[in-house]
Design a protein around this motif. Sequence first.
Motif, PDB file in Angstrom:
ATOM      1  N   ASP A   1       0.838  -1.209   0.000  1.00 29.22           N
ATOM      2  CA  ASP A   1       0.000   0.000   0.000  1.00 29.22           C
ATOM      3  C   ASP A   1       0.869   1.254   0.000  1.00 29.22           C
ATOM      4  N   LYS A   2       1.867   1.276   0.853  1.00 33.09           N
ATOM      5  CA  LYS A   2       2.758   2.432   0.950  1.00 33.09           C
ATOM      6  C   LYS A   2       3.513   2.651  -0.360  1.00 33.09           C
ATOM      7  N   HIS A   3       4.038   1.591  -0.921  1.00 38.51           N
ATOM      8  CA  HIS A   3       4.859   1.709  -2.125  1.00 38.51           C
ATOM      9  C   HIS A   3       4.016   2.079  -3.338  1.00 38.51           C
ATOM     10  N   THR A   4       2.775   1.611  -3.384  1.00 38.36           N
ATOM     11  CA  THR A   4       1.879   1.981  -4.487  1.00 38.36           C
ATOM     12  C   THR A   4       1.604   3.475  -4.479  1.00 38.36           C
ATOM     13  N   ARG A   5       1.399   4.035  -3.284  1.00 38.39           N
ATOM     14  CA  ARG A   5       1.167   5.479  -3.186  1.00 38.39           C
ATOM     15  C   ARG A   5       2.419   6.264  -3.569  1.00 38.39           C
ATOM     16  N   HIS A   6       3.582   5.710  -3.239  1.00 37.33           N
ATOM     17  CA  HIS A   6       4.832   6.362  -3.652  1.00 37.33           C
ATOM     18  C   HIS A   6       4.954   6.390  -5.169  1.00 37.33           C
ATOM     19  N   HIS A   7       4.664   5.288  -5.835  1.00 42.23           N
ATOM     20  CA  HIS A   7       4.788   5.236  -7.291  1.00 42.23           C
ATOM     21  C   HIS A   7       3.803   6.183  -7.975  1.00 42.23           C
ATOM     22  N   ALA A   8       2.633   6.339  -7.397  1.00 40.43           N
ATOM     23  CA  ALA A   8       1.626   7.206  -8.013  1.00 40.43           C
ATOM     24  C   ALA A   8       2.034   8.673  -7.965  1.00 40.43           C
ATOM     25  N   ASN A   9       2.745   9.065  -6.908  1.00 40.47           N
ATOM     26  CA  ASN A   9       3.129  10.472  -6.741  1.00 40.47           C
ATOM     27  C   ASN A   9       4.518  10.581  -6.125  1.00 40.47           C
ATOM     28  N   PRO A  10       5.560  10.197  -6.861  1.00 37.02           N
ATOM     29  CA  PRO A  10       6.911  10.216  -6.286  1.00 37.02           C
ATOM     30  C   PRO A  10       7.358  11.612  -5.894  1.00 37.02           C
ATOM     31  N   ASN A  11       7.944  11.706  -4.707  1.00 40.38           N
ATOM     32  CA  ASN A  11       8.489  12.966  -4.184  1.00 40.38           C
ATOM     33  C   ASN A  11       7.453  14.076  -4.030  1.00 40.38           C
ATOM     34  N   HIS A  12       6.180  13.721  -3.926  1.00 42.22           N
ATOM     35  CA  HIS A  12       5.131  14.710  -3.682  1.00 42.22           C
ATOM     36  C   HIS A  12       4.956  14.842  -2.175  1.00 42.22           C
ATOM     37  N   GLU A  13       5.160  16.046  -1.670  1.00 40.82           N
ATOM     38  CA  GLU A  13       5.210  16.242  -0.218  1.00 40.82           C
ATOM     39  C   GLU A  13       3.914  15.901   0.496  1.00 40.82           C
ATOM     40  N   GLU A  14       2.776  16.018  -0.202  1.00 31.90           N
ATOM     41  CA  GLU A  14       1.506  15.705   0.450  1.00 31.90           C
ATOM     42  C   GLU A  14       1.016  14.298   0.153  1.00 31.90           C
ATOM     43  N   LEU A  15       1.535  13.652  -0.889  1.00 32.35           N
ATOM     44  CA  LEU A  15       0.964  12.391  -1.348  1.00 32.35           C
ATOM     45  C   LEU A  15       1.925  11.204  -1.302  1.00 32.35           C
ATOM     46  N   ASP A  16       3.204  11.449  -1.251  1.00 35.06           N
ATOM     47  CA  ASP A  16       4.184  10.361  -1.223  1.00 35.06           C
ATOM     48  C   ASP A  16       4.574  10.076   0.223  1.00 35.06           C
ATOM     49  N   PRO A  17       4.228   8.877   0.756  1.00 32.82           N
ATOM     50  CA  PRO A  17       4.572   8.580   2.155  1.00 32.82           C
ATOM     51  C   PRO A  17       6.074   8.503   2.398  1.00 32.82           C
ATOM     52  N   ASP A  18       6.862   8.340   1.344  1.00 37.41           N
ATOM     53  CA  ASP A  18       8.311   8.258   1.520  1.00 37.41           C
ATOM     54  C   ASP A  18       8.962   9.601   1.826  1.00 37.41           C
ATOM     55  N   VAL A  19       8.216  10.696   1.662  1.00 38.16           N
ATOM     56  CA  VAL A  19       8.762  12.006   2.022  1.00 38.16           C
ATOM     57  C   VAL A  19       7.930  12.673   3.117  1.00 38.16           C
ATOM     58  N   ASP A  20       7.257  11.843   3.913  1.00 41.03           N
ATOM     59  CA  ASP A  20       6.598  12.378   5.105  1.00 41.03           C
ATOM     60  C   ASP A  20       7.663  12.881   6.078  1.00 41.03           C
ATOM     61  N   PRO A  21       7.460  14.048   6.683  1.00 43.68           N
ATOM     62  CA  PRO A  21       8.453  14.573   7.637  1.00 43.68           C
ATOM     63  C   PRO A  21       8.262  14.000   9.041  1.00 43.68           C
ATOM     64  N   ASP A  22       8.210  12.656   9.144  1.00 48.41           N
ATOM     65  CA  ASP A  22       7.978  12.056  10.454  1.00 48.41           C
ATOM     66  C   ASP A  22       9.243  12.018  11.306  1.00 48.41           C
TER      67      ASP A  22
END
Length: 349
Positions: A119-140
């Motif tokens: 689920d996480k990786h699918t959302r990353h592929h749909a919007n790579p490096n998008h600050e609001e939509l890519d979970p890989d660039v969440d500022p956690d």
Amino acid sequence: MTTDNLVHPAPPGASTDYARLSRRIGEAGLLARRPGYYAARVTLVAALFSTGWVAFALLGASWWQLAVAVFQAVMFGQIALLSHDLAHRQVFRTRRPSEIAGRIAGNLGIGMSYGWWMDKHTRHHANPNHEELDPDVDPDILVWSKGQARASRGLPRFIGRYQAFLFFPLLTLEGLNLHWSGIRAVRKPGLKRRGLEAALLFTHFAVYLGALLIVLTPLQALVFFAVHQGLWGVYMGSIFAPNHKGMPTLTGKPELDFLRKQVLTSRNVRGNRFVDVALGGLNYQVEHHLFPSMPSPHLRRAQPIVEAYCAEKGIPYTQTGLFDSYRQALRHLHEASAPIREDSRSGHR
């Protein structure tokens, strides 16, 4: 390319650019399945993984087990890469066998939830490096842009000041983070086959921790665990960090077509066959994002086709060496966190 944001509207006719590239790739036969390759790869990885645990059992309570810990950290990474290919249906064309094999490899094999990660990786592929939509660039934990740095609070603000220096040390915790993310996912409703995912995860944890405590002394078990999980985390982070970190980030609703959105936010890493194996083909990140179901051994052959096509269309195509990719990622982390350091010097909190 290290700018914070990318807001270049797509040129007229851009909507058909990807279709033309896809035809070229298809005509080259690069979207065809590779069952023989994956059968050999799965067999080899499974054999090496099993051999590592046989060696673990035979060595007993010995400090030579740290060599096994290092070896198994690499094997955990290789199994994670196989799970990645399964999730993208590079191995099987249909969903059911992909999910079965993915859960065996991910949940049972290495203690990483296949459903959560997919689920996480699918959302990353749909919007790579998008600050609001890519979970890989969440500022956690870390901040990935100056905007995130200005808005940061708590732990990201505390770590962010020196995040470029702390990046690789923090990766030693990535393996534990993957385990914990899976546990959190199965505790919440919504995860598909949640009961099965939970059973496989906890079977992995019980067998893994039980083996350490039965075979090793308490101190050896603790050191083995730290070395194994820490190096696995560093390996995983070293695979994924070069792909997008330091590339432009997106915000809002950028006017980018699929081709440009994927190419402009991704970075390739040059290398030889060893790099291909170590990074699981993800060093061809541009090609992987454009054709996620392409079998990983075809990515090398697709690369010159995609690069030439991007040159035709005037699309910047980023490719660099492995160590330079880390340098760029760390430099970006340092630049992104500049507002935190500026506020600290001026006395703001």
